[in-house]
Write a protein that holds these residues in place. Structure first.
Motif, PDB file in Angstrom:
ATOM      1  N   THR A  13       0.978  -1.182  -0.020  1.00  0.00           N
ATOM      2  CA  THR A  13      -0.011  -0.008  -0.073  1.00  0.00           C
ATOM      3  C   THR A  13       0.700   1.303  -0.034  1.00  0.00           C
ATOM      4  OG1 THR A  13      -1.543  -1.019   1.507  1.00  0.00           O
ATOM      5  CG2 THR A  13      -1.762   1.044   1.225  1.00  0.00           C
ATOM      6  N   PHE A  14       1.570   1.073   1.009  1.00  0.00           N
ATOM      7  CA  PHE A  14       2.583   2.563   0.951  1.00  0.00           C
ATOM      8  C   PHE A  14       3.373   3.154  -0.272  1.00  0.00           C
ATOM      9  CE2 PHE A  14       5.778   5.663   2.359  1.00  0.00           C
ATOM     10  CZ  PHE A  14       5.144   6.559   2.938  1.00  0.00           C
ATOM     11  N   ALA A  15       3.957   2.061  -0.525  1.00  0.00           N
ATOM     12  CA  ALA A  15       4.838   2.447  -1.856  1.00  0.00           C
ATOM     13  C   ALA A  15       4.113   2.771  -2.986  1.00  0.00           C
ATOM     14  CB  ALA A  15       5.785   1.265  -2.093  1.00  0.00           C
ATOM     15  N   VAL A  16       2.906   1.933  -3.482  1.00  0.00           N
ATOM     16  CA  VAL A  16       2.123   2.258  -4.520  1.00  0.00           C
ATOM     17  C   VAL A  16       1.478   3.446  -4.287  1.00  0.00           C
ATOM     18  CG1 VAL A  16       0.430   1.371  -5.900  1.00  0.00           C
ATOM     19  CG2 VAL A  16       2.117  -0.270  -4.809  1.00  0.00           C
ATOM     20  N   GLN A  17       0.880   3.793  -3.130  1.00  0.00           N
ATOM     21  CA  GLN A  17       0.168   4.966  -3.120  1.00  0.00           C
ATOM     22  C   GLN A  17       1.222   6.242  -3.409  1.00  0.00           C
ATOM     23  OE1 GLN A  17      -2.147   4.839   0.585  1.00  0.00           O
ATOM     24  NE2 GLN A  17      -3.808   3.657  -0.367  1.00  0.00           N
ATOM     25  N   ALA A  18       2.576   5.999  -2.505  1.00  0.00           N
ATOM     26  CA  ALA A  18       3.282   7.181  -2.657  1.00  0.00           C
ATOM     27  C   ALA A  18       3.801   7.482  -4.107  1.00  0.00           C
ATOM     28  CB  ALA A  18       4.584   6.816  -1.781  1.00  0.00           C
ATOM     29  N   LEU A  19       3.937   6.231  -4.766  1.00  0.00           N
ATOM     30  CA  LEU A  19       4.305   6.374  -6.270  1.00  0.00           C
ATOM     31  C   LEU A  19       3.478   6.874  -7.057  1.00  0.00           C
ATOM     32  CD1 LEU A  19       6.378   3.031  -6.443  1.00  0.00           C
ATOM     33  CD2 LEU A  19       7.512   5.378  -6.797  1.00  0.00           C
ATOM     34  N   LEU A  20       2.138   6.516  -7.070  1.00  0.00           N
ATOM     35  CA  LEU A  20       0.970   6.817  -7.877  1.00  0.00           C
ATOM     36  C   LEU A  20       0.023   7.981  -7.473  1.00  0.00           C
ATOM     37  CD1 LEU A  20      -0.568   3.448  -8.982  1.00  0.00           C
ATOM     38  CD2 LEU A  20       1.022   4.742 -10.227  1.00  0.00           C
ATOM     39  N   ARG A  21       0.457   8.625  -6.089  1.00  0.00           N
ATOM     40  CA  ARG A  21      -0.095   9.534  -5.616  1.00  0.00           C
ATOM     41  C   ARG A  21      -1.680   9.283  -5.493  1.00  0.00           C
ATOM     42  NH1 ARG A  21       4.685  11.212  -5.474  1.00  0.00           N
ATOM     43  NH2 ARG A  21       5.463  12.977  -5.716  1.00  0.00           N
ATOM     44  N   VAL A  22      -1.991   8.370  -4.992  1.00  0.00           N
ATOM     45  CA  VAL A  22      -3.477   7.698  -4.920  1.00  0.00           C
ATOM     46  C   VAL A  22      -3.642   7.409  -3.342  1.00  0.00           C
ATOM     47  CG1 VAL A  22      -3.831   7.378  -7.355  1.00  0.00           C
ATOM     48  CG2 VAL A  22      -3.106   5.578  -5.594  1.00  0.00           C
ATOM     49  N   LYS A  23      -5.029   7.302  -3.148  1.00  0.00           N
ATOM     50  CA  LYS A  23      -5.232   6.967  -1.844  1.00  0.00           C
ATOM     51  C   LYS A  23      -6.071   5.572  -1.918  1.00  0.00           C
ATOM     52  CE  LYS A  23      -4.082  10.439   0.943  1.00  0.00           C
ATOM     53  NZ  LYS A  23      -2.684  10.055   1.183  1.00  0.00           N
ATOM     54  N   THR A  24      -6.082   5.024  -3.198  1.00  0.00           N
ATOM     55  CA  THR A  24      -6.699   3.747  -3.346  1.00  0.00           C
ATOM     56  C   THR A  24      -6.160   2.742  -2.527  1.00  0.00           C
ATOM     57  OG1 THR A  24      -7.033   4.771  -5.612  1.00  0.00           O
ATOM     58  CG2 THR A  24      -7.955   2.532  -5.240  1.00  0.00           C
ATOM     59  N   PRO A  25      -6.803   1.830  -2.123  1.00  0.00           N
ATOM     60  CA  PRO A  25      -6.224   0.597  -1.414  1.00  0.00           C
ATOM     61  C   PRO A  25      -5.568  -0.401  -2.548  1.00  0.00           C
ATOM     62  CG  PRO A  25      -8.824   0.839  -0.880  1.00  0.00           C
ATOM     63  CD  PRO A  25      -8.365   1.892  -2.018  1.00  0.00           C
ATOM     64  N   ILE A  26      -4.498  -1.092  -2.084  1.00  0.00           N
ATOM     65  CA  ILE A  26      -3.613  -1.933  -2.671  1.00  0.00           C
ATOM     66  C   ILE A  26      -4.548  -2.954  -3.325  1.00  0.00           C
ATOM     67  CG2 ILE A  26      -3.022  -3.527  -0.728  1.00  0.00           C
ATOM     68  CD1 ILE A  26      -0.783  -2.370  -3.746  1.00  0.00           C
ATOM     69  N   SER A  27      -5.689  -3.412  -2.557  1.00  0.00           N
ATOM     70  CA  SER A  27      -6.359  -4.645  -3.327  1.00  0.00           C
ATOM     71  C   SER A  27      -6.986  -4.169  -4.363  1.00  0.00           C
ATOM     72  CB  SER A  27      -7.419  -4.909  -1.915  1.00  0.00           C
ATOM     73  OG  SER A  27      -8.258  -3.982  -1.751  1.00  0.00           O
ATOM     74  N   LYS A  28      -7.249  -2.833  -4.536  1.00  0.00           N
ATOM     75  CA  LYS A  28      -8.033  -2.347  -5.691  1.00  0.00           C
ATOM     76  C   LYS A  28      -6.964  -1.732  -6.962  1.00  0.00           C
ATOM     77  CE  LYS A  28     -12.528  -0.964  -4.548  1.00  0.00           C
ATOM     78  NZ  LYS A  28     -12.657  -0.835  -2.904  1.00  0.00           N
ATOM     79  N   LEU A  29      -5.711  -1.638  -6.362  1.00  0.00           N
ATOM     80  CA  LEU A  29      -4.630  -1.067  -7.570  1.00  0.00           C
ATOM     81  C   LEU A  29      -4.273  -2.476  -7.994  1.00  0.00           C
ATOM     82  CD1 LEU A  29      -3.076   1.556  -5.368  1.00  0.00           C
ATOM     83  CD2 LEU A  29      -4.560   1.862  -7.217  1.00  0.00           C
ATOM     84  N   ARG A  30      -3.903  -3.494  -7.273  1.00  0.00           N
ATOM     85  CA  ARG A  30      -2.998  -4.526  -7.780  1.00  0.00           C
ATOM     86  C   ARG A  30      -3.515  -5.417  -8.873  1.00  0.00           C
ATOM     87  NH1 ARG A  30      -5.749  -8.829  -7.117  1.00  0.00           N
ATOM     88  NH2 ARG A  30      -4.301  -9.730  -8.514  1.00  0.00           N
ATOM     89  N   GLY A  31      -2.601  -5.955  -9.699  1.00  0.00           N
ATOM     90  CA  GLY A  31      -3.120  -6.870 -10.589  1.00  0.00           C
ATOM     91  C   GLY A  31      -3.382  -6.185 -12.223  1.00  0.00           C
ATOM     92  N   VAL A  32      -3.075  -4.982 -12.192  1.00  0.00           N
ATOM     93  CA  VAL A  32      -3.277  -4.168 -13.419  1.00  0.00           C
ATOM     94  C   VAL A  32      -2.055  -3.129 -13.560  1.00  0.00           C
ATOM     95  CG1 VAL A  32      -5.550  -4.588 -14.095  1.00  0.00           C
ATOM     96  CG2 VAL A  32      -4.986  -2.686 -12.590  1.00  0.00           C
ATOM     97  N   TRP A  33      -1.732  -3.030 -14.719  1.00  0.00           N
ATOM     98  CA  TRP A  33      -0.773  -2.024 -15.055  1.00  0.00           C
ATOM     99  C   TRP A  33      -1.110  -0.574 -14.830  1.00  0.00           C
ATOM    100  CZ3 TRP A  33       4.103  -3.725 -15.152  1.00  0.00           C
ATOM    101  CH2 TRP A  33       4.504  -5.030 -15.617  1.00  0.00           C
ATOM    102  N   HIS A  34      -0.328   0.087 -14.038  1.00  0.00           N
ATOM    103  CA  HIS A  34      -0.381   1.441 -14.168  1.00  0.00           C
ATOM    104  C   HIS A  34       0.694   2.354 -14.750  1.00  0.00           C
ATOM    105  CE1 HIS A  34      -3.660   1.199 -11.022  1.00  0.00           C
ATOM    106  NE2 HIS A  34      -3.185   0.127 -10.932  1.00  0.00           N
ATOM    107  N   ASP A  35       0.622   3.793 -14.763  1.00  0.00           N
ATOM    108  CA  ASP A  35       1.634   4.377 -15.417  1.00  0.00           C
ATOM    109  C   ASP A  35       2.319   5.147 -14.480  1.00  0.00           C
ATOM    110  OD1 ASP A  35       3.083   5.750 -17.702  1.00  0.00           O
ATOM    111  OD2 ASP A  35       1.898   7.673 -17.100  1.00  0.00           O
ATOM    112  N   PHE A  36       3.724   4.866 -14.275  1.00  0.00           N
ATOM    113  CA  PHE A  36       4.674   5.714 -13.672  1.00  0.00           C
ATOM    114  C   PHE A  36       5.345   6.407 -14.524  1.00  0.00           C
ATOM    115  CE2 PHE A  36       8.351   6.574 -11.065  1.00  0.00           C
ATOM    116  CZ  PHE A  36       7.803   7.338 -10.023  1.00  0.00           C
ATOM    117  N   HIS A  37       4.910   7.673 -14.722  1.00  0.00           N
ATOM    118  CA  HIS A  37       5.730   8.436 -15.740  1.00  0.00           C
ATOM    119  C   HIS A  37       6.311   7.852 -16.971  1.00  0.00           C
ATOM    120  CE1 HIS A  37       5.113  11.543 -12.341  1.00  0.00           C
ATOM    121  NE2 HIS A  37       5.779  10.530 -11.417  1.00  0.00           N
ATOM    122  N   GLY A  38       5.556   7.117 -17.265  1.00  0.00           N
ATOM    123  CA  GLY A  38       6.097   6.447 -18.917  1.00  0.00           C
ATOM    124  C   GLY A  38       6.468   5.320 -18.563  1.00  0.00           C
TER     125      GLY A  38
END
Ligand code: URA
Length: 280
Positions: free
Chosen positions: A211-236
């Motif tokens: 949770t912490f690392a992903v929320q910090a990198l993506l600047r979101v508050k979404t829970p990791i359970s909703k973020l995981r499993g799909v690709w996101h964009d981190f500045h390209g």
């Protein structure tokens, strides 16, 4: 990424940062941001173009950053102006030297070692965790405790590659006392170094751990359970969020979800599925 690409990216970033500064100072007749973006469409500098593009949206959640934090130019400005000389640091060893015996935030008095990061400086894959724990603080190496052993298993037994072939780092490089989460000011101090580290490394993909690392990198508050499993964009750069290995130690039933996330990463990187295709 070869040296030429890195130099291209660095040069583009520096030029765009400078353009942005001139814009803020009110200089007229400068190319619009749209012009700056299209010029790199489809070329190998797309990664940093994205860092300097003006909007950032999580692909799946649609979460966008609040206006100040949203603009990657703000991050770039942090890289280039809050840390003079950081943009000129040309490799990971030089970055480590630049960080020095860091006293920039309130984590420094209680740490034993700065945990800079470890792995292949040409790695295609980077893992990013939250921050060092007690074992990492003592050893000066990320993910060496129990959670680290599980991460090593995921990489070596699951993915079938050596831990030394990937690169592993954390959002903050010093241990937060009592293993608390890093605080905003600590992340803000350390983040430019992680960004430069990512930029120098130029990974094809990042796995965000927990949770912490992903929320910090993506600047979101979404829970990791909703973020995981799909690709996101981190500045390209493609970023796959997954559960933190420490969470897996407490919730072993979710290892199958991590394995599914890791398989997506392997597919993207063209890594063959190892025979013992299980995270144990
Ligand atoms: N947890 C993290 O997030 N990072 C480490 O390096 C160790 C444990």
């Amino acid at each position: 990424m070869n040296d030429e690409t890195r130099d291209h990216r660095l040069l583009l970033a520096t030029m765009r940062s400078y353009l942005e500064q001139l814009r803020e100072e009110g200089l007229e007749g400068l190319p619009s941001r749209g012009d700056a973006r299209s010029e790199s469409d489809g070329d190998k500098t797309a990664g940093l173009s994205a860092i300097l593009a003006t909007s950032h949206k999580s692909e799946t959640t649609g979460d966008s950053r609040p206006s100040e934090a949203k603009s990657p130019v703000v991050l770039a400005r942090g890289l280039f102006s809050a840390n003079p000389g950081l943009a000129e640091v040309s490799d990971l060893a030089a970055l480590r030297a630049y960080i020095g015996d860091c006293q920039r935030c309130k984590l420094s008095p209680s740490r034993t070692n700065i945990v800079f990061g470890i792995g292949d400086p040409k790695a295609q894959l980077m893992f990013i965790g939250e921050g060092p724990g007690a074992d990492e603080d003592l050893k000066g190496e990320p993910f060496v405790g129990r959670a680290g052993q599980l991460l090593t298993d995921i990489i070596e037994r699951g993915m079938g590659i050596r831990r030394s072939e990937v690169y592993i780092a954390n959002v903050v490089k010093c241990r937060p006392p009592g293993n608390r989460n890093p605080e905003g000011d600590e992340v803000a101090s350390c983040e430019p170094f992680l960004f430069r580290q990512i930029e120098l490394l130029g990974p094809k993909a990042i796995v965000g751990l927990g949770t912490f690392a992903v929320q910090a990198l993506l600047r979101v508050k979404t829970p990791i359970s909703k973020l995981r499993g799909v690709w996101h964009d981190f500045h390209g750069i493609k970023l796959m969020p997954t559960f933190h290995p420490a969470y897996l130690l407490r919730n072993p039933g979710d290892k199958r979800l991590v394995w599914s996330d890791i398989q997506e990463v392997m597919k993207f990187l063209g890594l063959a599925k190892p025979r013992r295709g299980e995270v144990r």
